[in-house]
Write a protein that holds these residues in place. Structure first.
Motif, short mmCIF file in Angstrom:
data_model
loop_
_atom_site.label_atom_id
_atom_site.label_comp_id
_atom_site.label_asym_id
_atom_site.label_seq_id
_atom_site.Cartn_x
_atom_site.Cartn_y
_atom_site.Cartn_z
N LEU A 243 0.83 -1.20 0.00
CA LEU A 243 0.00 0.00 0.00
C LEU A 243 0.87 1.26 0.00
O LEU A 243 0.56 2.23 -0.70
CB LEU A 243 -0.94 0.00 1.21
CG LEU A 243 -2.04 -1.06 1.19
CD1 LEU A 243 -2.78 -1.08 2.53
CD2 LEU A 243 -3.02 -0.83 0.05
N LEU A 244 1.94 1.25 0.76
CA LEU A 244 2.85 2.39 0.77
C LEU A 244 3.58 2.52 -0.57
O LEU A 244 3.71 3.61 -1.12
CB LEU A 244 3.86 2.24 1.90
CG LEU A 244 3.31 2.37 3.32
CD1 LEU A 244 4.39 2.02 4.34
CD2 LEU A 244 2.78 3.78 3.59
N ASP A 245 4.04 1.41 -1.11
CA ASP A 245 4.85 1.43 -2.32
C ASP A 245 4.02 1.83 -3.54
O ASP A 245 4.55 2.44 -4.48
CB ASP A 245 5.48 0.05 -2.54
CG ASP A 245 6.70 0.10 -3.46
OD1 ASP A 245 7.63 0.87 -3.16
OD2 ASP A 245 6.71 -0.63 -4.45
N ALA A 246 2.73 1.49 -3.53
CA ALA A 246 1.89 1.71 -4.71
C ALA A 246 0.95 2.89 -4.57
O ALA A 246 0.07 3.09 -5.41
CB ALA A 246 1.07 0.45 -5.01
N ALA A 270 -6.60 3.35 6.18
CA ALA A 270 -5.83 4.56 6.48
C ALA A 270 -4.60 4.68 5.60
O ALA A 270 -4.12 5.79 5.35
CB ALA A 270 -5.43 4.56 7.96
N LEU A 271 -4.09 3.54 5.10
CA LEU A 271 -2.94 3.56 4.20
C LEU A 271 -3.35 3.69 2.73
O LEU A 271 -2.50 3.63 1.85
CB LEU A 271 -2.09 2.30 4.38
CG LEU A 271 -1.33 2.20 5.70
CD1 LEU A 271 -0.48 0.92 5.72
CD2 LEU A 271 -0.45 3.41 5.96
N GLY A 272 -4.64 3.87 2.48
CA GLY A 272 -5.08 4.16 1.13
C GLY A 272 -5.89 3.10 0.42
O GLY A 272 -6.30 3.30 -0.73
N ALA A 318 -13.68 5.97 3.19
CA ALA A 318 -12.81 6.86 2.43
C ALA A 318 -12.17 7.92 3.32
O ALA A 318 -11.05 8.39 3.04
CB ALA A 318 -13.59 7.52 1.30
N ASP A 319 -12.85 8.30 4.41
CA ASP A 319 -12.31 9.32 5.31
C ASP A 319 -11.13 8.82 6.14
O ASP A 319 -10.42 9.64 6.73
CB ASP A 319 -13.40 9.83 6.25
CG ASP A 319 -14.33 10.84 5.61
OD1 ASP A 319 -13.96 11.37 4.54
OD2 ASP A 319 -15.41 11.09 6.16
N ALA A 320 -10.93 7.53 6.18
CA ALA A 320 -9.83 6.99 7.00
C ALA A 320 -8.47 7.47 6.52
O ALA A 320 -7.51 7.49 7.29
CB ALA A 320 -9.88 5.46 7.00
#
Length: 356
Positions: A243-246, A270-272, A318-320
Motif C-alpha cells: 500500500l505504501l509502495d503503490a 488509512a494507508l489508502g 474513504a475518510d480513513a
C-alpha cells in the motif's frame, strides 16, 4: 486439479491455525488517538465506491476455493453468510470449471446463494480473453479478478511458469470483458512498479494481496514430495508495504493478505486501500463453525469496523485516509529504503480537518 483444490483448503486451514498470535507488518501501523476526534458510530456509513463499483461494505470476501463437492459446500456457506451480511464476495479460480463444465456448480453456488450481491469471478493471468468472458458469464459476475501467482506456480508440482505471457494476456482480457478488471496477487504482493504496469495494461483496480495471510509457496511446498522449496516461504511484500509502495501508482487499491481483525481493516484503509479482502479467517470460521457462526463473524466485523472508524473520526471508509498514522519498525525501514516519506502520514490532521 480437483485434488489440489481440496489440498489447498486443508493446508491453508493448518497454516491459519499456525499463524494465530504471530506478529505482522500491520502491527507496525499505529492509528494516532485524538481523544476529541471521535464521532457517533451511527453517523458512519460503510458504503464505498471502488472505481465506479458501489459496495455496501469496505470488507469483502476474497477469492478462495471451488471446483469440488467439498469446496462447493464451503462456497455455499461463504455465499450465504456474505448475503446475510451484505458483503461482496469473490470466487476462487474458476479455471477447473472452464476446463470441466461439470465442476461449474461448485462455483455457481456463489451467485445462486447471493443473487443480488456483488460477485467477482476469478481467473489466472494465463487464461485467454474468451476464458475470461466465460468466467464472467458463469457467475453473472459484476467484476473479474485476474490473479497473479508466479511464486506459487514456480513451487507447485504441476505449475505453469510462462510468466512472460501474462502481461499481454491481461491486456487482452481487459479489452474483452465488459465488467471492471481487478488484478490481485495471491500472497506475494504487488509493488508500485507492478501496479503502474497494470494501469498501463488497462486494469481498473489492483488488489495488492501481500504476505501475511495464506502463504501459497508454503502450501505448494507441502504438496511436494521433497518439500525442497521451504526456504522460499514468506517470499514477497507485505500488504501494508504494498500500500505504501503503490500509493502513487495511478490505480485504486484494494488490500488483502494477512487481515486478522477489524483493526487491520481500518489500518489498511488509512494507508489508502478503498476496501479490504478477508479470506483465511472467514474460511476457518466457515469450516470450523458453520453458516451461522460465519454470519455472526461477518456482522461483527462490520460493526467493529464502523466503531473503529468512529473512534478516529472517520464518517466513511474513504475518510480513513485523513487519520494520523505512525509507521514503525520493519515497515518504516522498508519505506525508507524505497524512498517513501512516511512522516507525512503522522501529521495529516495538522494539514486538513476533513475527517468531519
Amino acid at each position: 486439479m480437483a485434488e489440489r483444490k481440496d489440498d489447498h483448503v486443508r493446508i491453508a486451514l493448518e497454516h491459519e491455525r499456525d499463524r494465530r498470535g504471530r506478529p505482522s507488518d500491520l502491527d507496525d501501523v499505529e492509528l494516532v488517538h485524538h481523544a476529541l476526534d471521535g464521532i457517533d458510530p451511527a453517523r458512519v456509513t460503510l458504503d464505498i465506491d471502488v472505481a465506479g463499483m458501489a459496495w455496501r461494505s469496505p470488507v469483502y470476501v476474497n477469492g478462495m476455493t471451488g471446483g469440488t463437492a467439498h469446496t462447493g459446500d464451503v462456497n455455499r456457506t461463504l455465499a450465504i453468510a456474505a448475503r446475510e451480511s451484505d458483503l461482496p464476495i469473490a470466487s476462487g479460480s474458476v479455471s477447473i470449471a472452464l476446463d470441466d463444465p461439470s465442476r461449474a456448480p461448485y462455483f455457481r453456488v456463489l451467485r445462486d446463494e447471493h443473487p443480488h450481491g456483488f460477485v467477482l469471478a476469478n481467473v489466472g493471468a494465463d487464461r485467454s480473453a474468451d476464458d475470461a468472458r466465460r468466467a464472467v458469464a458463469l457467475l453473472d459476475a459484476d467484476a473479474l479478478q485476474v490473479h497473479l501467482n508466479a511464486a506459487q506456480e514456480l513451487v507447485m508440482p504441476e505449475g505453469s511458469t510462462r510468466f512472460d505471457t501474462w502481461a499481454p494476456s491481461i491486456a487482452a482480457i481487459c479489452e474483452a470483458v465488459d465488467v471492471p478488471v481487478i488484478v490481485k496477487e495471491v500472497g506475494a504482493g504487488l509493488s508500485g512498479r507492478t501496479v503502474a504496469r497494470l494501469r498501463d495494461l488497462g486494469v481498473d483496480v489492483a488488489d495488492v494481496g501481500g504476505t501475511g495471510g495464506t502463504d501459497f509457496v508454503r502450501v505448494e511446498n507441502d504438496r511436494r514430495a521433497a518439500r525442497d522449496f521451504a526456504y522460499l516461504g514468506g517470499w514477497g511484500l507485505s500488504t501494508p508495504a504494498c500500500l505504501l509502495d503503490a500509493q502513487d501508482a495511478g490505480l485504486p487499491l484494494l488490500a488483502s493478505g494477512g487481515i486478522r481483525h477489524p483493526l487491520d481493516v481500518v489500518r489498511a484503509l488509512a494507508l489508502g486501500a478503498r476496501a479490504v479482502g478477508v479470506a483465511s479467517r472467514f474460511l476457518a470460521v466457515a469450516v470450523e463453525g458453520g453458516e451461522q457462526a460465519l454470519v455472526d463473524e461477518m456482522r461483527l466485523w462490520r460493526d467493529h469496523v464502523r466503531a473503529i472508524l468512529a473512534l478516529v473520526g472517520a464518517a466513511s471508509p474513504a475518510d480513513a485516509v485523513h487519520a494520523d498514522v505512525l509507521v514503525r519498525g520493519r515497515l518504516r525501514e522498508l519505506a525508507e529504503l524505497r524512498g517513501i516519506d512516511v512522516t507525512t502520514l503522522a501529521r495529516r490532521r495538522a494539514v486538513d480537518g476533513r475527517l468531519r
